[in-house]
Enzyme design. Structure first.
Site, PDB file in Angstrom:
ATOM      1  N   ASP A 178     -67.630 -73.591  17.143  1.00 45.48           N
ATOM      2  CA  ASP A 178     -68.495 -73.857  18.297  1.00 45.48           C
ATOM      3  C   ASP A 178     -67.672 -74.398  19.469  1.00 45.48           C
ATOM      4  O   ASP A 178     -66.617 -74.997  19.273  1.00 45.48           O
ATOM      5  CB  ASP A 178     -69.524 -74.943  17.965  1.00 45.48           C
ATOM      6  CG  ASP A 178     -70.444 -74.522  16.861  1.00 45.48           C
ATOM      7  OD1 ASP A 178     -70.628 -73.315  16.670  1.00 45.48           O
ATOM      8  OD2 ASP A 178     -70.976 -75.430  16.193  1.00 45.48           O
TER       9      ASP A 178
HETATM   10  N1  URA Z   1     -70.080 -75.389  11.470  1.00 47.78           N
HETATM   11  C1  URA Z   1     -70.562 -75.749  12.687  1.00 47.78           C
HETATM   12  O1  URA Z   1     -71.645 -76.292  12.793  1.00 47.78           O
HETATM   13  N2  URA Z   1     -69.792 -75.492  13.755  1.00 47.78           N
HETATM   14  C2  URA Z   1     -68.593 -74.905  13.688  1.00 47.78           C
HETATM   15  O2  URA Z   1     -67.942 -74.696  14.705  1.00 47.78           O
HETATM   16  C3  URA Z   1     -68.120 -74.537  12.422  1.00 47.78           C
HETATM   17  C4  URA Z   1     -68.896 -74.777  11.334  1.00 47.78           C
END
Ligand code: URA
Length: 242
Positions: free
Chosen positions: A102
């Site tokens: 993310d």
């Molecule tokens: N889980 C999440 O919530 N975000 C990420 O970037 C990777 C795994």
């Protein structure tokens, strides 16, 4: 000599299966001639085109990036935000991230121009450990963490952790640092799982991917993978896919 579908997949144009379809559909030419035979072998000197566009003949390259927060796991962004490839300016090959973290998540992300390798690692059955460190608002109990390991349905997705353990707590701020290990990589999986048990994630970092970690690196640093590291990852993923 390599099989045509493998060469196309390696170039990052399509998965091996999609490459086979492109060939069968007559979209691929070798040295100017349409080839529909799936077993056709080609060498680096052959000119391969897909839909009239020459495929790249770059050597495969593999990099590990310590992605900072506030960066998109993409090669471009129409809103002009920073993207992961901005952190590897010296790399001239057409690399792309394998999977995504993310925007607000930091940590280990791999980049390559090898579509075949990327497809292998992103295969849903490949069970390479992905280790995350989450800072949660509130301190989950052992029983609540058990729930993450038992699995849960969130918005139609079945989400499950392999392991989850509180590493430390801050009673004054009412926060915890929790290590969580996943085999899957569903969208926002860690954040959604913690939200489901009532502990929103404030900060998230991926600190390990299979045999690779971030030792000796700072946010924004990158390094090429060593050949044995690529081999090891490939073996780990293949073991579970076959
Ligand atoms: N889980 C999440 O919530 N975000 C990420 O970037 C990777 C795994």
């Amino acid at each position: 000599m390599e099989r045509l579908q493998k060469v196309i997949a390696h170039a990052g144009i399509a998965s091996r299966r999609k490459a086979e379809k492109l060939i069968a559909d007559g979209k691929v030419t070798v040295n100017g001639k349409v080839v529909t035979e799936l077993g056709t072998k080609v060498s680096r000197n052959d000119d391969v085109e897909v839909n009239g566009v020459p495929i790249d003949k770059e050597e495969p390259v593999y990099y590990l990036l310590y992605k900072p927060r506030g960066v998109i796991s993409s090669v471009s962004d129409d809103k002009g935000r920073k993207v992961v490839t901005d952190y590897l300016p010296e790399v001239t090959e057409r690399i792309f991230p394998i999977g995504r973290l993310d925007y607000d998540t930091s940590g280990l992300i791999l980049l390559t121009n090898d579509g075949d390798f990327a497809n292998l690692l992103m295969h849903p059955k490949h069970e390479v450990d992905k280790v995350y460190i989450a800072k949660t608002k509130g301190v989950p109990t052992r029983e609540q963490l058990q729930q993450l390991k038992r699995g849960m349905k969130v918005d139609g997705d079945y989400l499950k952790a392999v392991h989850a353990k509180v590493q430390s707590t801050d009673s004054r701020k009412n926060t915890a640092i929790v290590q969580i290990i996943l085999h899957e990589g569903k969208n926002r999986q860690v954040r959604r799982m913690f939200e489901a048990i009532g502990f929103p994630v404030d900060k998230l970092k991926r600190e390990r991917y299979g045999s690779l970690d971030l030792r000796g690196m700072n946010a924004g640093d990158y390094r090429p993978l060593k050949p044995h590291e690529v081999k090891q990852l490939r073996q780990l993923a293949e073991k579970n896919v076959e």
